[in-house]
Design a protein around this motif. Structure first.
Motif, PDB file in Angstrom:
ATOM      1  N   ARG A   1       2.216   1.855  -3.510  1.00 50.12           N
ATOM      2  CA  ARG A   1       1.234   2.440  -4.434  1.00 50.12           C
ATOM      3  C   ARG A   1       1.004   3.915  -4.141  1.00 50.12           C
ATOM      4  O   ARG A   1       0.822   4.720  -5.076  1.00 50.12           O
ATOM      5  CB  ARG A   1      -0.071   1.643  -4.350  1.00 50.12           C
ATOM      6  CG  ARG A   1       0.027   0.249  -4.978  1.00 50.12           C
ATOM      7  CD  ARG A   1      -1.312  -0.431  -5.040  1.00 50.12           C
ATOM      8  NE  ARG A   1      -1.805  -0.793  -3.721  1.00 50.12           N
ATOM      9  CZ  ARG A   1      -1.519  -1.926  -3.092  1.00 50.12           C
ATOM     10  NH1 ARG A   1      -0.711  -2.812  -3.650  1.00 50.12           N
ATOM     11  NH2 ARG A   1      -2.032  -2.197  -1.897  1.00 50.12           N
TER      12      ARG A   1
ATOM     13  N   THR B   1       0.832  -1.206   0.000  1.00 51.73           N
ATOM     14  CA  THR B   1       0.000   0.000   0.000  1.00 51.73           C
ATOM     15  C   THR B   1       0.864   1.253   0.000  1.00 51.73           C
ATOM     16  O   THR B   1       0.580   2.219  -0.726  1.00 51.73           O
ATOM     17  CB  THR B   1      -0.933   0.009   1.226  1.00 51.73           C
ATOM     18  OG1 THR B   1      -1.798  -1.131   1.173  1.00 51.73           O
ATOM     19  CG2 THR B   1      -1.786   1.268   1.259  1.00 51.73           C
TER      20      THR B   1
ATOM     21  N   THR C   1       0.632   3.243 -10.661  1.00 51.76           N
ATOM     22  CA  THR C   1       0.603   2.667  -9.316  1.00 51.76           C
ATOM     23  C   THR C   1       0.749   1.152  -9.343  1.00 51.76           C
ATOM     24  O   THR C   1       1.045   0.541  -8.315  1.00 51.76           O
ATOM     25  CB  THR C   1      -0.703   3.048  -8.595  1.00 51.76           C
ATOM     26  OG1 THR C   1      -1.824   2.591  -9.369  1.00 51.76           O
ATOM     27  CG2 THR C   1      -0.798   4.552  -8.386  1.00 51.76           C
ATOM     28  N   ALA C   2       0.576   0.540 -10.502  1.00 51.94           N
ATOM     29  CA  ALA C   2       0.673  -0.914 -10.604  1.00 51.94           C
ATOM     30  C   ALA C   2       2.107  -1.386 -10.827  1.00 51.94           C
ATOM     31  O   ALA C   2       2.540  -2.373 -10.228  1.00 51.94           O
ATOM     32  CB  ALA C   2      -0.220  -1.421 -11.736  1.00 51.94           C
TER      33      ALA C   2
ATOM     34  N   ARG D   1       3.953   5.932  -5.471  1.00 48.71           N
ATOM     35  CA  ARG D   1       3.834   6.031  -6.930  1.00 48.71           C
ATOM     36  C   ARG D   1       2.752   7.024  -7.319  1.00 48.71           C
ATOM     37  O   ARG D   1       2.907   7.774  -8.298  1.00 48.71           O
ATOM     38  CB  ARG D   1       3.525   4.658  -7.506  1.00 48.71           C
ATOM     39  CG  ARG D   1       4.653   3.663  -7.368  1.00 48.71           C
ATOM     40  CD  ARG D   1       4.199   2.255  -7.708  1.00 48.71           C
ATOM     41  NE  ARG D   1       5.275   1.282  -7.657  1.00 48.71           N
ATOM     42  CZ  ARG D   1       5.110  -0.024  -7.859  1.00 48.71           C
ATOM     43  NH1 ARG D   1       3.891  -0.499  -8.133  1.00 48.71           N
ATOM     44  NH2 ARG D   1       6.136  -0.841  -7.790  1.00 48.71           N
TER      45      ARG D   1
END
Length: 244
Positions: free
Chosen positions: A102, A99, A180-181, A105
């Motif tokens: 992500r 988390t 974010t991936a 990012r």
């Protein structure tokens, strides 16, 4: 150990790493006469990633200093913001910090992350190879000599973790610029170019899209955008302007 006795104290912020009896005032430690002060500090539970200056009788010394009998050692915490010299500021997060990865990012911070547990040796080698700051709550990992740099993540709550990293390292923020991936850079995408990848409702409702140049994932301002916008706004307000 059976050698010179020193007296050591720790800054309050380092208390969580050491035994309760060492959290206030000075305590006696018997050394072996050959180990470095850095080794002694780590043997007492404090990763060197979390130490700032090491003071011996009030003067700063390097972790390679060999303690002598009667010395008074004070271990300070890392000064904030912490500057990491010699490379662009980039992070590597262990398997338990998905988390946080992500969210970094989302803010445009370069944050590598592997969702599989690849083991401490592989993570340390990755950190060294790409000159990334290793973020972890694993003290053993942070004591590995192969690490290029590292930092302990003090909280288990993502909101607090993010604030801690942003306060400690003051990275440049560029929200909405990173996937974010997979951590790849995002670019604006023409709706017609990504149309075949969209559900019918998405095609009908949204007109502005971005796409990852690394994994091709498509982004738009969907149902979760308000929550993500709040994370971005809070971070930018507290830790600096977003990059243009």
């Amino acid at each position: 150990m059976n050698g010179p006795e020193i007296h050591i104290s720790f800054a309050p912020g380092l208390g969580l790493f050491v035994a309760a009896r060492r959290r206030t005032g000075r305590s006696a430690v018997v050394t072996d006469g050959v180990s470095t002060l850095g080794h002694v500090v780590e043997s007492l539970g404090v990763p060197l990633t979390e130490t700032g200056r090491l003071l011996v009788d009030g003067r700063p010394v390097a972790p390679a200093h060999i303690p002598a009998a009667g010395e008074h050692v004070h271990v300070l915490g890392v000064e904030r913001p912490q500057r990491v010299p010699g490379a662009p500021l980039r992070f590597l997060l262990d398997v338990h910090l998905g988390t946080l990865a992500r969210r970094l990012r989302l803010l445009g911070v370069d944050a590598a992350y592997e969702s599989e547990d690849i083991g401490d040796p592989a993570l340390a080698a990755w950190s060294a190879r790409e000159r990334r700051v290793m973020l972890s709550r694993d003290r053993g990992l942070l004591r590995r000599r192969e690490l290029w740099a590292g930092a302990y993540v003090y909280s288990d709550q993502p909101d607090d973790q993010l604030r801690d990293v942003l306060e400690r390292f003051a990275p440049r923020l560029a929200p909405w610029k990173r996937c974010t991936a997979c951590n790849g850079p995002l670019t604006d995408a023409d709706k017609d170019a990504v149309r075949e990848r969209l559900e019918q409702g998405t095609r009908r409702t949204y007109d502005v899209f971005a796409q990852c140049t690394a994994c091709d994932r498509v982004y738009w301002r969907g149902a979760h955008h308000a929550r993500l916008e709040a994370i971005v706004e809070d971070a930018v307000r507290e830790f600096g302007d977003a990059a243009v």
